[in-house]
Design a protein around this motif. Structure first.
Motif, mmCIF file in Angstrom:
data_model
loop_
_atom_site.group_PDB
_atom_site.id
_atom_site.type_symbol
_atom_site.label_atom_id
_atom_site.label_comp_id
_atom_site.label_asym_id
_atom_site.label_seq_id
_atom_site.Cartn_x
_atom_site.Cartn_y
_atom_site.Cartn_z
ATOM 1 N N GLN A 34 0.804 -1.170 -0.011
ATOM 2 C CA GLN A 34 -0.092 -0.224 0.038
ATOM 3 C C GLN A 34 0.710 1.421 -0.022
ATOM 4 O O GLN A 34 0.545 2.381 -0.589
ATOM 5 C CB GLN A 34 -0.822 0.136 1.179
ATOM 6 C CG GLN A 34 -2.125 -1.243 1.222
ATOM 7 C CD GLN A 34 -3.011 -1.049 0.120
ATOM 8 O OE1 GLN A 34 -3.286 0.407 -0.262
ATOM 9 N NE2 GLN A 34 -3.412 -1.922 -0.450
ATOM 10 N N GLU A 35 1.948 1.276 0.762
ATOM 11 C CA GLU A 35 2.748 2.391 0.775
ATOM 12 C C GLU A 35 3.559 2.473 -0.579
ATOM 13 O O GLU A 35 3.638 3.668 -0.999
ATOM 14 C CB GLU A 35 3.873 2.141 1.952
ATOM 15 C CG GLU A 35 3.156 2.279 3.253
ATOM 16 C CD GLU A 35 4.173 1.853 4.523
ATOM 17 O OE1 GLU A 35 5.555 1.408 4.151
ATOM 18 O OE2 GLU A 35 3.883 1.849 5.654
ATOM 19 N N GLU A 36 3.998 1.493 -1.281
ATOM 20 C CA GLU A 36 4.651 1.651 -2.314
ATOM 21 C C GLU A 36 3.678 2.224 -3.409
ATOM 22 O O GLU A 36 3.973 2.774 -4.457
ATOM 23 C CB GLU A 36 5.118 0.236 -2.849
ATOM 24 C CG GLU A 36 6.554 -0.316 -1.968
ATOM 25 C CD GLU A 36 7.614 0.845 -2.059
ATOM 26 O OE1 GLU A 36 7.826 1.268 -3.310
ATOM 27 O OE2 GLU A 36 8.331 1.200 -0.867
ATOM 28 N N LEU A 37 2.527 1.703 -3.379
ATOM 29 C CA LEU A 37 1.672 1.978 -4.423
ATOM 30 C C LEU A 37 0.907 3.647 -4.190
ATOM 31 O O LEU A 37 1.013 4.498 -5.263
ATOM 32 C CB LEU A 37 -0.119 1.258 -4.033
ATOM 33 C CG LEU A 37 -1.090 1.887 -4.868
ATOM 34 C CD1 LEU A 37 -0.618 1.396 -6.457
ATOM 35 C CD2 LEU A 37 -2.457 0.874 -4.657
ATOM 36 N N HIS A 38 1.115 3.956 -2.916
ATOM 37 C CA HIS A 38 0.982 5.326 -2.644
ATOM 38 C C HIS A 38 1.975 6.197 -3.187
ATOM 39 O O HIS A 38 2.027 7.131 -4.034
ATOM 40 C CB HIS A 38 0.950 5.684 -1.261
ATOM 41 C CG HIS A 38 0.804 7.348 -0.828
ATOM 42 N ND1 HIS A 38 -0.369 7.912 -1.098
ATOM 43 C CD2 HIS A 38 1.622 8.049 -0.371
ATOM 44 C CE1 HIS A 38 -0.039 9.106 -0.766
ATOM 45 N NE2 HIS A 38 1.106 9.182 -0.272
ATOM 46 N N GLN A 44 3.440 9.428 -10.243
ATOM 47 C CA GLN A 44 2.631 9.608 -11.274
ATOM 48 C C GLN A 44 1.860 10.934 -11.705
ATOM 49 O O GLN A 44 1.894 11.789 -12.614
ATOM 50 C CB GLN A 44 1.424 8.573 -11.636
ATOM 51 C CG GLN A 44 0.574 8.859 -12.683
ATOM 52 C CD GLN A 44 1.196 8.252 -14.001
ATOM 53 O OE1 GLN A 44 1.850 7.456 -14.120
ATOM 54 N NE2 GLN A 44 1.320 9.344 -14.974
ATOM 55 N N ILE A 45 1.637 11.393 -10.146
ATOM 56 C CA ILE A 45 1.177 12.762 -10.045
ATOM 57 C C ILE A 45 2.128 14.150 -10.680
ATOM 58 O O ILE A 45 1.986 14.874 -11.425
ATOM 59 C CB ILE A 45 0.433 12.931 -8.820
ATOM 60 C CG1 ILE A 45 -0.739 12.275 -8.692
ATOM 61 C CG2 ILE A 45 0.118 14.555 -8.575
ATOM 62 C CD1 ILE A 45 -1.284 12.337 -7.199
ATOM 63 N N ASP A 46 3.195 13.606 -10.023
ATOM 64 C CA ASP A 46 4.417 14.414 -10.083
ATOM 65 C C ASP A 46 4.873 14.481 -11.747
ATOM 66 O O ASP A 46 5.018 15.485 -12.118
ATOM 67 C CB ASP A 46 5.668 14.242 -9.231
ATOM 68 C CG ASP A 46 5.269 14.308 -7.702
ATOM 69 O OD1 ASP A 46 4.455 15.049 -7.511
ATOM 70 O OD2 ASP A 46 6.130 13.870 -7.008
ATOM 71 N N SER A 47 4.908 13.198 -12.248
ATOM 72 C CA SER A 47 5.299 13.317 -13.576
ATOM 73 C C SER A 47 4.309 13.878 -14.427
ATOM 74 O O SER A 47 4.647 14.349 -15.520
ATOM 75 C CB SER A 47 5.077 11.722 -14.266
ATOM 76 O OG SER A 47 5.486 11.627 -15.384
ATOM 77 N N ASP A 48 2.921 13.706 -14.529
ATOM 78 C CA ASP A 48 1.885 14.192 -15.050
ATOM 79 C C ASP A 48 2.050 15.889 -14.778
ATOM 80 O O ASP A 48 1.934 16.680 -15.714
ATOM 81 C CB ASP A 48 0.434 13.990 -14.586
ATOM 82 C CG ASP A 48 0.204 12.640 -14.905
ATOM 83 O OD1 ASP A 48 0.972 11.904 -15.723
ATOM 84 O OD2 ASP A 48 -0.924 11.978 -14.495
#
Length: 110
Positions: A34-38, A44-48
């Protein structure tokens, strides 16, 4: 019979302890996942966000480039105009010199 019962209870207790330990291990692994997924979602958000900023920067650079092209064309036109003025001024000076020479010749003849 009692001994078999006690052995079965002992085995059952060991199995329960083993199962409980496995459940704890799985819960720990699940928490880690769960931590890794977060972290992945945040990346992904930063990349976007970085992608959007890059697209905006490219658009701004294209706008700046187009403005620079317009300015360059304007400067070329001004340069052509100035060259034309210089050429006209040179011709005018040449005509004045010729007129002066003719006038001097005329004065000499008189």
């Amino acid at each position: 019979k009692e001994q078999a019962y006690n052995e079965a209870m002992k085995d059952s207790s060991c199995l329960k302890d083993s199962t409980d330990a496995s459940i704890l291990n799985l819960k720990g692994a699940n928490q880690t996942l769960q931590e890794e997924l977060h972290k992945c979602k945040q990346l992904q958000i930063d990349s976007d966000d970085n992608y959007k900023r890059a697209i905006e920067k490219i658009a701004q650079l294209e706008t700046d480039n187009n403005k620079a092209k317009v300015l360059i064309n304007s400067l070329k036109e001004q340069n052509n105009y100035m060259s034309s003025l210089v050429e006209t001024a040179s011709k005018t000076q040449e005509d004045k010199t010729n007129d002066q020479n003719v006038l001097q010749e005329t004065i000499k003849e008189l």
